[in-house]
Write a protein that holds these residues in place. Structure first.
Motif, PDB file in Angstrom:
ATOM      1  N   PRO A   1       0.810  -1.212   0.000  1.00 40.78           N
ATOM      2  CA  PRO A   1       0.000   0.000   0.000  1.00 40.78           C
ATOM      3  C   PRO A   1       0.844   1.263   0.000  1.00 40.78           C
ATOM      4  O   PRO A   1       2.059   1.221   0.246  1.00 40.78           O
ATOM      5  N   HIS A   2       0.208   2.389  -0.261  1.00 40.12           N
ATOM      6  CA  HIS A   2       0.852   3.689  -0.103  1.00 40.12           C
ATOM      7  C   HIS A   2       1.142   3.886   1.383  1.00 40.12           C
ATOM      8  O   HIS A   2       0.404   3.420   2.245  1.00 40.12           O
ATOM      9  N   ILE A   3       2.220   4.583   1.688  1.00 34.15           N
ATOM     10  CA  ILE A   3       2.638   4.759   3.076  1.00 34.15           C
ATOM     11  C   ILE A   3       1.538   5.387   3.933  1.00 34.15           C
ATOM     12  O   ILE A   3       1.335   4.991   5.081  1.00 34.15           O
ATOM     13  N   ASP A   4       0.805   6.369   3.398  1.00 36.77           N
ATOM     14  CA  ASP A   4      -0.260   7.002   4.178  1.00 36.77           C
ATOM     15  C   ASP A   4      -1.325   5.994   4.593  1.00 36.77           C
ATOM     16  O   ASP A   4      -1.842   6.024   5.707  1.00 36.77           O
ATOM     17  N   HIS A   5      -1.641   5.073   3.690  1.00 33.10           N
ATOM     18  CA  HIS A   5      -2.657   4.078   3.991  1.00 33.10           C
ATOM     19  C   HIS A   5      -2.100   2.963   4.867  1.00 33.10           C
ATOM     20  O   HIS A   5      -2.842   2.357   5.652  1.00 33.10           O
ATOM     21  N   ALA A   6      -0.807   2.691   4.737  1.00 31.99           N
ATOM     22  CA  ALA A   6      -0.185   1.697   5.616  1.00 31.99           C
ATOM     23  C   ALA A   6      -0.224   2.193   7.065  1.00 31.99           C
ATOM     24  O   ALA A   6      -0.493   1.429   7.990  1.00 31.99           O
ATOM     25  N   ILE A   7       0.018   3.482   7.241  1.00 33.70           N
ATOM     26  CA  ILE A   7      -0.020   4.073   8.586  1.00 33.70           C
ATOM     27  C   ILE A   7      -1.452   4.096   9.119  1.00 33.70           C
ATOM     28  O   ILE A   7      -1.716   3.688  10.250  1.00 33.70           O
ATOM     29  N   ALA A   8      -2.374   4.569   8.279  1.00 30.53           N
ATOM     30  CA  ALA A   8      -3.760   4.720   8.721  1.00 30.53           C
ATOM     31  C   ALA A   8      -4.439   3.374   8.960  1.00 30.53           C
ATOM     32  O   ALA A   8      -5.149   3.183   9.948  1.00 30.53           O
TER      33      ALA A   8
ATOM     34  N   MET B   1       4.085   3.921  -5.238  1.00 32.54           N
ATOM     35  CA  MET B   1       4.710   4.071  -6.545  1.00 32.54           C
ATOM     36  C   MET B   1       6.136   3.544  -6.571  1.00 32.54           C
ATOM     37  O   MET B   1       6.560   2.916  -7.553  1.00 32.54           O
ATOM     38  N   HIS B   2       6.899   3.778  -5.516  1.00 34.68           N
ATOM     39  CA  HIS B   2       8.274   3.269  -5.537  1.00 34.68           C
ATOM     40  C   HIS B   2       8.328   1.757  -5.356  1.00 34.68           C
ATOM     41  O   HIS B   2       9.345   1.138  -5.664  1.00 34.68           O
ATOM     42  N   GLY B   3       7.224   1.172  -4.912  1.00 30.28           N
ATOM     43  CA  GLY B   3       7.127  -0.279  -4.962  1.00 30.28           C
ATOM     44  C   GLY B   3       7.096  -0.729  -6.411  1.00 30.28           C
ATOM     45  O   GLY B   3       7.804  -1.655  -6.814  1.00 30.28           O
TER      46      GLY B   3
ATOM     47  N   ILE C   1       1.089  -4.509 -10.887  1.00 34.33           N
ATOM     48  CA  ILE C   1      -0.253  -4.018 -11.197  1.00 34.33           C
ATOM     49  C   ILE C   1      -0.508  -2.798 -10.319  1.00 34.33           C
ATOM     50  O   ILE C   1      -0.445  -2.898  -9.095  1.00 34.33           O
ATOM     51  N   PRO C   2      -0.776  -1.627 -10.909  1.00 35.39           N
ATOM     52  CA  PRO C   2      -1.026  -0.430 -10.096  1.00 35.39           C
ATOM     53  C   PRO C   2      -2.406  -0.475  -9.448  1.00 35.39           C
ATOM     54  O   PRO C   2      -3.396  -0.774 -10.102  1.00 35.39           O
ATOM     55  N   ILE C   3      -2.444  -0.182  -8.153  1.00 34.35           N
ATOM     56  CA  ILE C   3      -3.678  -0.216  -7.374  1.00 34.35           C
ATOM     57  C   ILE C   3      -3.994   1.181  -6.853  1.00 34.35           C
ATOM     58  O   ILE C   3      -3.090   1.946  -6.516  1.00 34.35           O
ATOM     59  N   LEU C   4      -5.269   1.490  -6.774  1.00 30.81           N
ATOM     60  CA  LEU C   4      -5.688   2.763  -6.190  1.00 30.81           C
ATOM     61  C   LEU C   4      -6.833   2.492  -5.224  1.00 30.81           C
ATOM     62  O   LEU C   4      -7.869   1.952  -5.603  1.00 30.81           O
ATOM     63  N   THR C   5      -6.636   2.841  -3.952  1.00 33.97           N
ATOM     64  CA  THR C   5      -7.684   2.615  -2.950  1.00 33.97           C
ATOM     65  C   THR C   5      -8.308   3.923  -2.487  1.00 33.97           C
ATOM     66  O   THR C   5      -9.221   3.909  -1.666  1.00 33.97           O
ATOM     67  N   SER C   6      -7.813   5.041  -3.000  1.00 35.94           N
ATOM     68  CA  SER C   6      -8.331   6.340  -2.580  1.00 35.94           C
ATOM     69  C   SER C   6      -7.990   7.397  -3.609  1.00 35.94           C
ATOM     70  O   SER C   6      -6.871   7.429  -4.126  1.00 35.94           O
TER      71      SER C   6
ATOM     72  N   PHE D   1      -0.575  12.357 -10.917  1.00 31.71           N
ATOM     73  CA  PHE D   1       0.425  13.060 -11.719  1.00 31.71           C
ATOM     74  C   PHE D   1       1.786  12.378 -11.633  1.00 31.71           C
ATOM     75  O   PHE D   1       2.475  12.198 -12.647  1.00 31.71           O
ATOM     76  N   LYS D   2       2.187  12.004 -10.429  1.00 31.32           N
ATOM     77  CA  LYS D   2       3.537  11.435 -10.280  1.00 31.32           C
ATOM     78  C   LYS D   2       3.640  10.071 -10.964  1.00 31.32           C
ATOM     79  O   LYS D   2       4.681   9.728 -11.535  1.00 31.32           O
TER      80      LYS D   2
END
Length: 306
Positions: free
Chosen positions: A124-131, A172-174, A186-191, A197-198
């Motif tokens: 996951p994205h770091i923000d979601h890993a933390i949350a 993304m850096h994963g 496979i790119p994932i988006l949960t939010s 853009f990046k």
């Protein structure tokens, strides 16, 4: 010269950001110290108005994003390369400076695992890993997918990634490191709070179109589709009150639904991998620009005169 990268408060580790410490000390031994008069801006979405004002700023493979504006580039800046064409255009610099994310240089530093342990893994994205915290591990267990936490030490993430056949990545850096190490992703988006853009910037450098797969637990919490910037007031208010407690409880409550979505994506989505010729071309180009930087350092181009 000081290495500049984003650091989370309270000692939280993030794979993408901490790659700076791991990678540059191996590629550029002895170059960095605590002299803030010159900063080296490497891995990360760092090119914004938050960059500190210094006598000299070196940019190597960073991307535009976050912040509330662009940095003011003048003669004190030396840009060797940026993440992609979108960053170059936003900064108003020559398109020739658009190469790719400098994290791709890990190809010259890390030996890929000889055997695979997991068919699929999710990062996951770091923000979601933390949350979400431990909720993600539960979701992945229910989906029958391995979990890779971006807060793990660099070597642990690299080992887990290299032992994976296909990486599902919101971080993304994963995806960047997976592609560099020849692990399909496979790119994932949960939010829709994430920054497309990046991704588009980097994907353009490897001749890939960014088309994420959506794992949306609740349309009221996460509006469907990219580019939606409104109707997040409810989730934002919850985040302000108790972000980790709220999201962890929410994701645990929705874990079965999200696990089904994640498992379905893993089984039905076509993995992505840039061509071998393209990733090698980009790696060589980064190496050539890194060699130029080394020569500039040796000739004292960044030496600060008292």
């Amino acid at each position: 010269m000081k290495l500049f990268y984003f650091q989370f408060p309270n000692g939280i580790s993030n794979f993408g950001d901490n790659l700076n410490l791991w990678m540059w000390k191996r590629l550029l031994p002895g170059v960095f110290d605590q002299d803030k008069t010159t900063i080296f801006v490497g891995i990360g979405t760092l090119l914004n108005n938050r960059i500190p004002k210094t006598d000299k700023t070196v940019v190597f493979g960073s991307g535009v994003g976050y912040g509330k504006g662009l940095p003011k580039i003048d003669e004190s800046w030396k840009i060797y390369c940026v993440r992609g064409q979108l960053s170059a255009k936003a900064l108003g610099v020559p398109s020739e400076l658009a190469v790719t994310d400098s994290a791709v240089l890990i190809r010259r530093l890390y030996q890929q695992a000889s055997s695979k342990v997991n068919q699929f893994a999710y990062m996951p994205h770091i923000d979601h890993a933390i949350a979400g915290d431990t909720a993600w591990k539960l979701i992945c267990e229910q989906a029958g997918i391995a979990y890779i936490d971006p807060r793990w030490p660099i070597e642990q993430v690299l080992s887990a990634m290299s032992q994976t056949e296909i990486l599902l990545a919101e971080a993304m850096h994963g995806a960047i490191i997976a592609d560099a190490l020849r692990v399909p992703w496979i790119p994932i988006l949960t939010s829709t709070r994430m920054l497309p853009f990046k991704w588009q910037d980097w994907c353009s450098s490897i001749d890939i179109e960014y088309k994420p797969q959506y794992v949306m637990p609740d349309s009221k919490l996460y509006p469907p589709g990219p580019g939606v910037r409104s109707s997040l007031r409810y989730s934002i208010n919850c985040v302000k009150q108790a972000p980790q407690r709220f999201f962890k409880a929410f994701w645990e409550g929705e874990s079965n639904k999200m696990a089904i979505q994640l498992a379905d994506i893993a089984k039905t989505s076509k993995p992505i991998l840039s061509s071998e010729s393209r990733i090698e071309q980009l790696t060589v180009e980064l190496e050539e620009r890194l060699e130029q930087f080394k020569q500039d350092v040796a000739s004292r181009c960044f030496h600060h005169s008292a």
